[in-house]
Design a protein around this motif. Structure first.
Motif, mmCIF file in Angstrom:
data_model
loop_
_atom_site.group_PDB
_atom_site.id
_atom_site.type_symbol
_atom_site.label_atom_id
_atom_site.label_comp_id
_atom_site.label_asym_id
_atom_site.label_seq_id
_atom_site.Cartn_x
_atom_site.Cartn_y
_atom_site.Cartn_z
ATOM 1 N N PHE A 140 0.822 -1.208 0.000
ATOM 2 C CA PHE A 140 0.000 0.000 0.000
ATOM 3 C C PHE A 140 0.858 1.260 0.000
ATOM 4 O O PHE A 140 0.538 2.241 -0.697
ATOM 5 N N GLN A 141 1.952 1.247 0.740
ATOM 6 C CA GLN A 141 2.818 2.417 0.793
ATOM 7 C C GLN A 141 3.512 2.660 -0.547
ATOM 8 O O GLN A 141 3.653 3.811 -0.983
ATOM 9 N N ALA B 9 4.014 5.648 -5.661
ATOM 10 C CA ALA B 9 4.051 5.595 -7.128
ATOM 11 C C ALA B 9 3.038 6.556 -7.752
ATOM 12 O O ALA B 9 3.287 7.155 -8.800
ATOM 13 N N LEU B 10 1.882 6.705 -7.101
ATOM 14 C CA LEU B 10 0.821 7.552 -7.644
ATOM 15 C C LEU B 10 0.887 8.985 -7.142
ATOM 16 O O LEU B 10 0.198 9.868 -7.654
ATOM 17 N N LYS C 20 -2.629 9.611 -1.727
ATOM 18 C CA LYS C 20 -2.934 8.600 -0.713
ATOM 19 C C LYS C 20 -4.038 7.651 -1.190
ATOM 20 O O LYS C 20 -5.186 7.717 -0.719
ATOM 21 N N LEU C 21 -3.681 6.767 -2.098
ATOM 22 C CA LEU C 21 -4.640 5.756 -2.546
ATOM 23 C C LEU C 21 -5.104 4.901 -1.363
ATOM 24 O O LEU C 21 -6.275 4.560 -1.251
ATOM 25 N N SER C 22 -4.175 4.582 -0.471
ATOM 26 C CA SER C 22 -4.524 3.716 0.667
ATOM 27 C C SER C 22 -5.609 4.350 1.531
ATOM 28 O O SER C 22 -6.528 3.662 1.996
ATOM 29 N N GLN C 23 -5.539 5.646 1.752
ATOM 30 C CA GLN C 23 -6.562 6.323 2.551
ATOM 31 C C GLN C 23 -7.926 6.226 1.877
ATOM 32 O O GLN C 23 -8.945 5.992 2.544
ATOM 33 N N ASP D 73 4.886 0.276 -11.615
ATOM 34 C CA ASP D 73 4.451 0.454 -13.003
ATOM 35 C C ASP D 73 3.015 -0.033 -13.179
ATOM 36 O O ASP D 73 2.235 0.561 -13.933
ATOM 37 N N GLY D 74 2.657 -1.099 -12.483
ATOM 38 C CA GLY D 74 1.306 -1.638 -12.595
ATOM 39 C C GLY D 74 0.248 -0.648 -12.138
ATOM 40 O O GLY D 74 -0.745 -0.415 -12.843
ATOM 41 N N VAL D 75 0.443 -0.050 -10.956
ATOM 42 C CA VAL D 75 -0.577 0.889 -10.457
ATOM 43 C C VAL D 75 -0.626 2.154 -11.305
ATOM 44 O O VAL D 75 -1.718 2.705 -11.542
#
Length: 317
Positions: free
Chosen positions: A32-33, A38-39, A42-45, A110-112
Motif C-alpha cells: 500500500f505504501q 508511485a501515484l 494517498k490511494l490507501s486512505q 508500473d502496474g498501479v
C-alpha cells in the motif's frame, strides 16, 4: 492439485478492503505504501476510508483493486511463507494487469501507474451518458452476438464479457445497448439489465484508450513472467513481453473471454483456482464454467490462512 491464481476486475471493490492486512502484516503495508508513493497521492486512505463514490470512479477503482489484490498475494507468499508455483495466472479485465504484477512481468509501481492511467483514459474517452453496458443472462453467446449484429450493424454495440455459460455483458453506445437489451428479452433472455458503469469497457469506443496505453507501455520496465498468463483476448497463454503488450492493447477494446480462459486452464488439468483480491465473483463464474472445479477466495487473514494450510499439508503440486 494443479492450480491457477486468478485476480478480480472492476466491480469487486469495497471500502476497507485490505485494511486488516495492512494493520497486521508488513508485506501488505509495504504494498500500500509503494502504491501511494508511485501515484503521488494517498490511494490507501481512499481504499480504507472512502468515500465510496470516489472509490468507484474508474480512475481510482482500478489501482485500488490491483493494490489490494497484490497485498493479499504478498501476505500469502511473504508473510505466510507459501511458495506458489501455479500452472497459470489470469485476471478478469483489470485483473490481467494484477496477474502480470504477481508474475513479475511488471513492477507494482508500473502496474498501479498503468491502471490509474487506463482508468482515467476510459473515464474520459466517452462523454457521460453516451456509453453503456448491460448484462444478458440466459442466452447463448452466438445468440447475443446475433442480437448485437441485428441492432448495431456497424458495431455500435458489442459483446464485451463472455463470463460464463449463459452470462454475457454487452457494451457500446447507449441507444444501441438499450435496443439490444429489448431484443435480448424478445429472444428469451431470463434477465437483461443495464449496468451502473462509468464507461463502455471492451468496446470500439475504447480504441483511443488502447492507442494511448501503447505509448505508456513503452515507459515501463517489462520482464518475462515467471508463469504463463492466460490472456483475456485469446483465452491462450502468453509468454513473451511482445505478446503480453499485444494482448493488453487488444484487450482494451475487445471482449474478455473469461469462460474460454477457464475452460482452457481446466483442459490443462487445472482443478483448483485461488482468487486473490476483493470479492468472490470469479469463484462463482469459474464454478459455472465447468463442474467439479475447486475455488478459494481470499482478501482477509482467515481466508489466506485456509489457502496456506492447503500448501502446508502438502496438497499442492
Amino acid at each position: 492439485m494443479r492450480y491457477a491464481l486468478v485476480f478480480p476486475g472492476q466491480g469487486a471493490q469495497e471500502v476497507g478492503m485490505g485494511k486488516s492486512l495492512y494493520d497486521t502484516f508488513d508485506a501488505a503495508r509495504d504494498v500500500f505504501q509503494k502504491a501511494d508513493h508511485a501515484l503521488n497521492f494517498k490511494l490507501s486512505q481512499l481504499i480504507f476510508e472512502g468515500p465510496e463514490e470516489k472509490l468507484t470512479l474508474t480512475a481510482f477503482t482500478q489501482p485500488a483493486i490491483l493494490t489490494a489484490s497484490i497485498a493479499a498475494y504478498r501476505v500469502l507468499t511473504e508473510s505466510m511463507g507459501v511458495s506458489l508455483k501455479p500452472a497459470f495466472l489470469a485476471g478478469h479485465s483489470l485483473g490481467e494487469y494484477t496477474a502480470l504484477v504477481a508474475a513479475g512481468a511488471l513492477s507494482l509501481e508500473d502496474g498501479v501507474r498503468l491502471v490509474h492511467l487506463r482508468g482515467s483514459l476510459m473515464q474520459e474517452a466517452v462523454p457521460e451518458g453516451k456509453g453503456a453496458m448491460a448484462a444478458l443472462i440466459g442466452l447463448e453467446p452466438d445468440v447475443v452476438e446475433e442480437v448485437c449484429r441485428r441492432v448495431a450493424p456497424n458495431k455500435e454495440c458489442q459483446a464485451a464479457n463472455f463470463n460464463s455459460p449463459g452470462q454475457v455483458v454487452i457494451s457500446g453506445e447507449t441507444s444501441f445497448v438499450e435496443k439490444a437489451v429489448e431484443e435480448a428479452k424478445v429472444q428469451g433472455a431470463r434477465k437483461a439489465v443495464m449496468l451502473k458503469v462509468s464507461a463502455p469497457f471492451h468496446s470500439n469506443l475504447m480504441v483511443p484508450v488502447a492507442d494511448q496505453l501503447q505509448k505508456a507501455f513503452e515507459k515501463c520496465q517489462w520482464n518475462l513472467p515467471h508463469c504463463p498468463i492466460v490472456a483475456n483476448v485469446s483465452a491462450q497463454p502468453v509468454f513473451t513481453v511482445e505478446d503480453i503488450q499485444k494482448a493488453l492493447f487488444h484487450q482494451t477494446y475487445s471482449p474478455v473471454l473469461w469462460a474460454d480462459s477457464v475452460l482452457y486452464m481446466a483442459s490443462q488439468e487445472v482443478d483448483t483456482y485461488l482468487e486473490l483480491g476483493p470479492g468472490t465473483v470469479l469463484a462463482g463464474l469459474i464454478k459455472r464454467c465447468q463442474k467439479g472445479l475447486k475455488t478459494y477466495s481470499a482478501m482477509n487473514e482467515e481466508d489466506l490462512r485456509i489457502i496456506a494450510a492447503l500448501f502446508n499439508e502438502g496438497g499442492a503440486a
